[in-house]
Structure formats: C-alpha cells, structure tokens
Design an enzyme around this catalytic site. Structure first.
Site, short mmCIF file in Angstrom:
data_model
loop_
_atom_site.label_atom_id
_atom_site.label_comp_id
_atom_site.label_asym_id
_atom_site.label_seq_id
_atom_site.Cartn_x
_atom_site.Cartn_y
_atom_site.Cartn_z
N LEU A 110 0.85 -1.19 0.00
CA LEU A 110 0.00 0.00 0.00
C LEU A 110 0.89 1.24 0.00
O LEU A 110 1.88 1.30 0.74
CB LEU A 110 -0.89 0.04 1.24
N LEU B 202 0.63 4.63 1.34
CA LEU B 202 -0.22 5.42 2.23
C LEU B 202 -0.16 6.91 1.93
O LEU B 202 -0.96 7.69 2.46
CB LEU B 202 0.18 5.17 3.69
N HIS C 9 19.76 4.99 16.17
CA HIS C 9 19.87 3.54 16.03
C HIS C 9 20.13 2.95 17.42
O HIS C 9 20.28 3.68 18.41
CB HIS C 9 20.99 3.17 15.06
N ASP C 10 20.20 1.64 17.48
CA ASP C 10 20.33 0.92 18.74
C ASP C 10 21.42 1.52 19.63
O ASP C 10 21.20 1.73 20.83
CB ASP C 10 20.64 -0.55 18.44
N ASN D 186 22.59 4.47 19.81
CA ASN D 186 22.24 5.79 20.35
C ASN D 186 21.30 5.66 21.54
O ASN D 186 21.48 6.34 22.56
CB ASN D 186 21.59 6.64 19.26
N TYR D 187 20.30 4.80 21.43
CA TYR D 187 19.36 4.61 22.53
C TYR D 187 20.06 4.00 23.74
O TYR D 187 19.83 4.40 24.88
CB TYR D 187 18.18 3.73 22.10
N ASP E 118 16.79 -2.24 20.34
CA ASP E 118 15.85 -2.67 19.30
C ASP E 118 14.97 -3.82 19.77
O ASP E 118 13.75 -3.80 19.61
CB ASP E 118 16.61 -3.12 18.06
#
Length: 367
Positions: A66, A68, A133-134, A136-137, A163
């Site tokens: 789809l 969107l 990204h992972d 950074n978190y 993640d």
C-alpha cells in the site's frame, strides 16, 4: 489446548527493519494473524539490506503493498482497520497523522483498535523527532557505558538491546495488555513505546548500585561485570572461554572443593587489587583444562559454571535441542518461540512472504 493463545487476533504491521517485525514475530509465534503492509517500491528495507534477517523475523506473516501517501492507499488501510485488532507502526512521530492514518483517524473506523508506535525516543520530549539507532538509545539510557572491560572503552554488543528488548519486547507487552483492555472495555488505546525508555528500564542492576553507593559502578568493575574472581570469565587451555558464576558462597565452596583447591575458598574475595591474588590463581587454574574438560567437571555440580559458546555451537547445544528452540526455515536454522505454553506445540510458521504476495487474497475480502 488446541487453539494458539492469540488465535483470532489480527495485526496490521506497518513496521520495518528490526524492532517492529521482531515484535510481531513473537505475536505470530503465539498464534496472531500478521498482515505486513509494505511500500510497493521495494518494501521493507531489510529485504535488500539483510535478506536472511528479513527471512528470520518475518516468518508466518502475509505481505500486502500500500502507498499510504496516496488517498486510495490510506482508504484501503482504514478498511483493513475495521477488521483488525492492532496496528503497529515505526515511523517518526506525526508521520502517520500527516497521511491521515494516525490513531485519531483510525479509531474512528474501529474504536477497539490498539494502535502501537515504536520510536527511538517516544511521542513526547525534546528528542522525539531525532533519528537514531540501537547504539544511540543504549548510549543515552546508560546501558552502553556499562558494557566493556575494566579500564577499556564502551563495547558494542551484537545483541541489539534497544531494538529487541527495549523496543520489540516492551511493545509486545504493551500490545497484549492493550488488547486485553480493549476486549474488556470495547475501547482501544495508543501504545507509545520509546526504545530509549525501554532500554533505560532495563538498567535495574546499575540503578541498584547507584541507590546503594550514590554512583554507578565503573565499566567492568561491578559485582556482575567482572569485579569479583568468583563471577568472571576465564580463558581455558585451548583458548576457549568459561563463565564462572559461583557468586553465592555455597557455589564458590562447591567449585573449590570439586577442583581440589579448597584453600582458594579461604583467600580474600574482593573487587579490585584486594581480590587480584585470588584472581591470578583462578586464572591459572582454568588454564589447566580445556573448556570442554571444565564442562564435564562442573556438569553435575551445583556451582553455576558453563562454557562460552559460539552461536554455531549454541544451535547444537543439548539443552537448546531438548527445548526445541531451533527449527528449519527455508532449509536454514531459525528460532522457535521461547515462550513455551504447556500443552501446546510450537507453531510451524510459513516462510517470510514475497513482497505483495497476499494482495489478492487480503484485498478481495474488502470487496
């Protein structure tokens, strides 16, 4: 128990890459119907970036395409929502609203819909629109600072903590709670999962140290990160490694007795320089046997010790095999669901779908 626990739950999964698809993989393994909604031009980026990872985390799903950004695509999504229980998306905050497909739009079509959004930093706060990204978190949440050897730099783990745990599994819990609530009340809700939040909430051991002493332990110098000789990693005679987890006194006493070195239990057990003499002796002790010899020695001891395996070895580990954790998908190894429901067999998921493979079947039901 005949029907899978989530049988009858339909999830519209608009996510891509790793966190969202991993979340819906767990839901699929527990019996939910997952309709993966992808852009017509290429679909989920992981199809080309890492085809094997895509194949692993998108098993058991249907794929429809789809756009969107086009009114007709948004309208079809709204029709699908009328017959769904959950919508999961992974765009930055506000993106779905701009396309007329945000929570406020979709709940008009189905008041019971559970709308879950996985983002890096959540729907609110000064970081809400930042890319990440992972790493950074994990960095902002204090997790990355804790990973690595004493005196060394932070180390990137090959398990994507933010993640998978901070994002995917945190979101799965939120979705299941919201679905139960919707079934009771007839009203859905917005599940807002920030991967930084989920990763921060995992730092219970580090926070415990902070609450105790006023500071967090330095990297590699905490009780569970290598500071103690009885809870550390040791190289063996063959260059392979062993994880000694004899943290409690009874386990340490049992290890010393089993190795014929009961005098080690009388030496000072302490972090830092005070415990270094004991660490030197234990290090030399482990050098006297290969990893597998150590495995045989401690196999029947109540002492919390075990070899450090490669993933290739882990896939053939007798405990992994006994738990049925590995199956074949497309002729290659894949993981079964780690949530084992007593009295119910693991679902055998179909292989990951081709892009748009289910357009005809899914869209035909809307006519």
């Amino acid at each position: 128990m005949n029907n899978p626990l989530l049988s009858g739950i339909r999830v519209l999964d608009l996510s891509r890459l790793l966190p969202g698809p991993f979340c819906t993989l767990y839901l699929a393994q527990l019996g939910a119907e997952i309709i993966k909604i992808e852009e017509p031009n290429g679909g989920d980026y992981t199809r080309t970036l890492s085809p094997e990872m895509f194949a692993l985390v998108n098993r058991g799903k249907q794929s429809v395409t789809l756009d969107l950004r086009r009114p007709e695509g948004a309208q079809i999504l709204k029709q699908l929502v009328k017959h769904a229980d959950v919508v999961l998306e992974q765009f930055r905050p506000g993106v779905m609203d701009k396309m007329g497909c945000g929570y406020e739009d979709l709940k008009k079509e189905n008041p019971k819909i559970v709308y879950a959004a996985i983002t890096g930093y959540g729907q609110t706060g000064p970081y809400r629109d930042r890319a990440g990204h992972d790493m950074n978190y994990c960095g902002y949440a204090g997790a990355l600072d804790q990973i690595g050897a004493a005196g060394g730099p932070p180390v990137l783990a090959n398990t994507q903590i933010a993640d998978l745990a901070g994002g995917a599994l945190t979101c799965a819990v939120g979705i299941l709670a919201a679905v139960i609530g919707a079934q009771k009340t007839g009203q859905g809700c917005f599940v807002d999962v920030g991967m930084m939040d989920g990763t921060l909430a995992l730092q219970v051991v580090a926070l415990g140290a902070l609450r105790t002493t006023g500071v967090t332990d330095k990297r590699g110098e905490g009780m569970l990160t290598g500071a103690l000789p009885n809870y550390s990693l040791y190289e063996c005679a063959d260059g392979k490694w062993f994880a000694l987890g004899a943290l409690e006194h009874k386990f340490w006493m049992g290890f010393c007795a089993a190795t014929g070195r009961p005098e080690l239990a009388k030496k000072p057990m302490a972090p830092g320089p005070a415990g270094e003499p004991l660490r030197v002796e234990v290090r030399a002790l482990f050098k006297s046997r290969t990893r597998d010899e150590w495995e045989k020695l401690v196999a029947h001891l109540d002492t919390c010790g075990g070899g450090i395996y490669t993933l290739e070895e882990a896939l053939h580990n007798e405990q992994v095999l006994a738990r049925g954790m590995v199956e074949s998908a497309g002729g290659k190894p894949a993981f079964t669901c780690p949530v084992k429901i007593v009295g119910q067999k693991d679902l055998r998921l179909s292989d990951a779908p081709k892009l748009g493979a289910d357009n005809e079947v899914v869209f035909a039901k809307l006519k």
